[in-house]
Design an enzyme around this catalytic site. Structure first.
Site, PDB file in Angstrom:
ATOM      1  N   ASP A  15       0.827  -1.219   0.000  1.00 41.69           N
ATOM      2  CA  ASP A  15       0.000   0.000   0.000  1.00 41.69           C
ATOM      3  C   ASP A  15       0.860   1.266   0.000  1.00 41.69           C
ATOM      4  O   ASP A  15       2.064   1.228   0.305  1.00 41.69           O
ATOM      5  CB  ASP A  15      -0.902  -0.025   1.249  1.00 41.69           C
ATOM      6  CG  ASP A  15      -2.266   0.608   1.000  1.00 41.69           C
ATOM      7  OD1 ASP A  15      -2.366   1.462   0.106  1.00 41.69           O
ATOM      8  OD2 ASP A  15      -3.213   0.235   1.717  1.00 41.69           O
ATOM      9  N   ASP A  48     -10.925   1.733  -3.125  1.00 39.56           N
ATOM     10  CA  ASP A  48     -11.470   1.428  -1.800  1.00 39.56           C
ATOM     11  C   ASP A  48     -12.994   1.428  -1.830  1.00 39.56           C
ATOM     12  O   ASP A  48     -13.640   1.038  -0.861  1.00 39.56           O
ATOM     13  CB  ASP A  48     -10.988   2.461  -0.772  1.00 39.56           C
ATOM     14  CG  ASP A  48      -9.610   2.113  -0.220  1.00 39.56           C
ATOM     15  OD1 ASP A  48      -9.166   0.963  -0.407  1.00 39.56           O
ATOM     16  OD2 ASP A  48      -8.984   2.994   0.404  1.00 39.56           O
TER      17      ASP A  48
HETATM   18  C1  GLA Z   1      -5.764   1.630   2.323  1.00 38.69           C
HETATM   19  C2  GLA Z   1      -6.237   0.491   1.451  1.00 38.69           C
HETATM   20  C3  GLA Z   1      -7.271  -0.316   2.176  1.00 38.69           C
HETATM   21  C4  GLA Z   1      -6.692  -0.809   3.490  1.00 38.69           C
HETATM   22  C5  GLA Z   1      -6.200   0.348   4.318  1.00 38.69           C
HETATM   23  C6  GLA Z   1      -5.479  -0.129   5.567  1.00 38.69           C
HETATM   24  O1  GLA Z   1      -6.743   2.572   2.473  1.00 38.69           O
HETATM   25  O2  GLA Z   1      -6.724   0.950   0.230  1.00 38.69           O
HETATM   26  O3  GLA Z   1      -7.699  -1.410   1.383  1.00 38.69           O
HETATM   27  O4  GLA Z   1      -5.648  -1.697   3.235  1.00 38.69           O
HETATM   28  O5  GLA Z   1      -5.298   1.167   3.582  1.00 38.69           O
HETATM   29  O6  GLA Z   1      -5.021   0.892   6.351  1.00 38.69           O
END
Ligand code: GLA
Length: 705
Positions: A460, A528
């Site tokens: 990420d 997301d």
């Molecule tokens: C980001 C990702 C999510 C999740 C969060 C965790 O927002 O896109 O899918 O993994 O971080 O903190």
């Protein structure tokens, strides 16, 4: 195939359906000749013999005609290359020679059957090589530039990867993908007007705001399945810029590369060099759909690692648990996931350091002993025992101030002395350009992947650059480019050391989706936003350039707690997520036995259609603009249709879906109903879906008889 004209000054690259031609002018200017349908070398030579650009007192003869407009001399277009020494501004380059084939200065590995053309220029010791490559069986032209400095030190303000020139037409329409967090990849089309349209990111990562891709069709005449479409996509995961310019004589050029501004990209000392990322271009006469299928095939064959290995169905615990995780709870979720037929179980954020919220822990990549007393191995073994692969979430490029890493190395972040260290999501960006940071991350991640049987890493990146300073470094500006190269090297090194581990690129959803990261990861997290209806528009945009094989999509809970509260059936959620790499992200411990059983049925169905979805050709039958939308995948004798009805209105019958890519002379059996349909009828009259009401969805499998 690369063909060379009799005078050694005309070059023609050809793929299965298209050609790309260029020539040297009388004064060694490198001029564009042709980009479009496949032509013969004699055609290119006839074009080269035609009249050159006309001269006007107030216009530059070369503008709109050059393959790579450098800065300086009679040029008023945006320069693709802009360099400075204390004495000189711009470039006055001389042609030195050309080469074909081979792998000299190659970006990425050249494969068998790939064709490459290199044109070498130089100016006062700065060597500039333009690279053109067509991969075997593909119409995508990959272009990039290498700089090799044997002269005095110089600053490169800008080094674009390529400038693309379109043929003269009455007008052009521009397609682009724009968005923001949780609403990425929105397709929009608008007529191009005089001047420049500039898209990009000045954020240090690709960004949610624009995917680095544009498409242009002449006079706005292309449709989903008909017409000429030109497209360009950049393989770069840092800040970037693509400028589409309509010049005063209506010619259109597209220039693009790394870095957003012209304020400095790198400094080249004597003996140093630079390789730009690839800027890929594609001409297609199959409409927007044909262009997308060609992009998808190119990525499956030449970009995405091992794309012929299909991605497993995954479970991810993030939406179910957020930061509140424990080993026991993860074991319970894993048991449920296994019951649903899931193949890969991923523990998201919260397993490491003091990470009980987003305020602490980033940087400390060791399991949290309160939550995982024996480390990750016992959970990984449990997951493997259930017959699933095991994955973890990491965000290596970041650090919380409340972490052991930051306490030990407060100078490892990007910062400027005496200025505020801006926190976004309570975190700072590590300065990956530093070798000590690179070594730390390599050591931590290598240890992590060696210490527990991990099969999958969700990587990420949850905030943009804001304070891109590097105290003590003579040319701090370089961190923008060096960060991306360090990220690529780290991923390459980890992949080489742990070949069994798959990687997912995530950046708060779809903030890092581009051909560069896709060449080093196995799939991307699309958004997301897991609302199944919102997703259809995001997926529609994503599919313009990238394939379903890399598009992760989860089924989450209803109502959608994460975002908009929308209530939808499991059927609708599953069919929406089955359009890519299926995943599940709901709280399975709260799903009823019936829901779990239904989920299992959908997962089984997905496994059956997976080779067609992940490996087939995509036809967008109807765009998700309200009402009925649908996509179809075709692979060999099999076709799969996924269709969604947003809302049915009385008096407006749901239209049949006219299918594509089938043989009109063949018959197809529907595996759902056992009905046999004639190909010609499906193509011309369509398939009735039986969808009704609000938020209905269906899967139809067809097999040629
Ligand atoms: C980001 C990702 C999510 C999740 C969060 C965790 O927002 O896109 O899918 O993994 O971080 O903190």
């Amino acid at each position: 195939m690369v063909e060379i004209g009799a005078d050694g000054r005309t070059w023609l690259l050809s793929g299965p359906t298209s050609s790309y031609g260029l020539r040297l002018g009388d004064e060694d200017e490198l001029l564009h000749l042709h980009w479009g349908p496949r032509i013969a070398l004699a055609d290119a030579e006839a074009l080269a013999a035609g009249p050159g650009p006309e001269y006007w007192a107030f216009e530059a003869t070369l503008d709109g005609h050059e393959e790579y407009p450098v800065e300086g001399g009679p040029r008023f277009v945006r320069p693709a290359l802009s360099v400075r020494t204390p004495e000189r501004r711009g470039t006055e380059w001389r042609f030195e020679g050309y080469g074909t084939g081979g792998a000299e200065g190659t970006e990425g590995a050249a494969g068998a059957g790939d064709d490459e053309l290199r044109l070498r220029f130089s100016d006062s010791g700065l060597g500039i090589t333009l690279h053109y490559r067509m991969r075997a069986g593909s119409d995508v032209v990959e272009r990039w530039v290498t700089l090799a400095n044997e002269g005095p030190a110089l600053e490169v303000l800008r080094a674009d990867s390529a400038t693309w020139t379109l043929p003269l037409r009455d007008g052009w329409r521009l397609s682009q993908l724009h968005g923001r967090w949780a609403a990425e990849s929105r397709l929009t089309r608008s007529d191009l007007t005089y001047g420049e349209k500039v898209i990009g990111s000045r954020r240090g990562h690709t960004g949610h705001q624009h995917l680095p891709w544009v498409a242009l069709d002449a006079d706005g005449t292309a449709t989903e399945e008909l017409g000429e479409v030109y497209g360009c996509a950049l393989a770069w995961s840092g800040s970037w810029r693509i400028a589409v310019a309509q010049l005063p004589d209506a010619r259109v050029q597209i220039t693009g590369g790394a870095g957003y501004d012209d304020s400095g990209l790198l400094r080249l000392e004597p003996g140093e060099g630079f390789v730009t990322p690839v800027f890929a271009g594609l001409w297609s006469d199959g409409g927007f759909g044909g262009a997308s299928r060609a992009w998808h095939a190119y990525q499956r064959e030449h970009v995405i690692p091992d794309a012929d290995r299909y991605r497993p169905v995954l479970y991810n615990s993030w939406e179910a648990t957020e930061f509140d995780i424990s080993e026991e709870q993860q074991r319970a979720l894993a048991r449920r996931a296994a019951e649903a037929g899931i193949e890969l179980f991923v523990v998201d954020d919260g397993w490491f350091g003091a990470r009980t919220s987003d305020r602490a822990g980033l940087g400390d990549w060791t399991p949290n002993r309160d939550r995982f007393p024996g480390g990750l191995k016992p959970l990984a073994d449990h997951v493997h025992g259930l017959g699933m692969q095991f994955g973890i979430w990491v965000e290596p490029e970041m650090v919380n101030q409340d972490s052991d890493l930051y306490r030990a190395h407060p100078d490892w972040v990007q910062f400027q002395p005496g200025r505020r260290r801006t926190e976004l999501r309570n975190q700072l960006v590590l300065n990956l350009a530093r070798e000590d940071v690179q070594e730390y991350l390599w050591e931590r991640l290598d240890t992590l992947l060696s210490g527990a049987p991990v099969d999958y890493v969700k990587w990420d990146f949850n905030r943009a650059f804001t304070d891109a300073g590097w105290p003590g470094e003579a040319y701090p500006q370089r961190l923008w480019v060096d960060h991306v190269h360090a990220l690529y090297r780290l991923l390459d090194r980890l992949r080489a050391a742990h070949p069994g581990v798959a990687f997912e690129s995530c950046s708060g959803g779809g903030g890092r989706i581009d051909l560069g990261i896709m060449s080093r990861t196995d799939q991307v997290w699309t958004s997301d936003n897991t609302d199944p209806l919102d997703r259809l528009a995001i997926q529609h945009g994503y599919s313009q350039v990238h394939p379903a094989r890399a598009m992760a999509a989860w089924v989450t809970d209803s109502p959608n707690t994460q975002l908009n509260g929308r209530v939808s059936s499991l059927r609708f959620r599953f069919v929406s997520a089955m359009a890519g790499v299926l995943g599940v992200g709901g709280d399975l411990t709260r799903w009823s036995g019936e829901e779990l059983a239904e989920a299992r049925t959908w997962v089984e169905l997905y496994k059956e259609i997976r080779p067609v979805v992940q490996g087939g050709d995509l036809y967008r039958l109807r765009a998700p603009e309200g009402g009925l939308s649908a996509v179809q995948y075709v692979r060999g004798d099999e076709a799969v249709v996924l269709a969604w009805l947003q809302a049915q209105h009385h008096g407006e019958p749901v239209p049949p879906l006219r299918l594509r890519g089938l043989d009109p002379t063949a018959s197809y059996e529907c595996l759902e109903t056992r009905e046999v349909h004639r190909g010609a009828v499906l193509l011309h009259h369509g398939l009735r879906t039986g969808l009704r009401g609000d938020l209905d969805a269906t899967v139809v499998r067809l097999r040629r008889k």
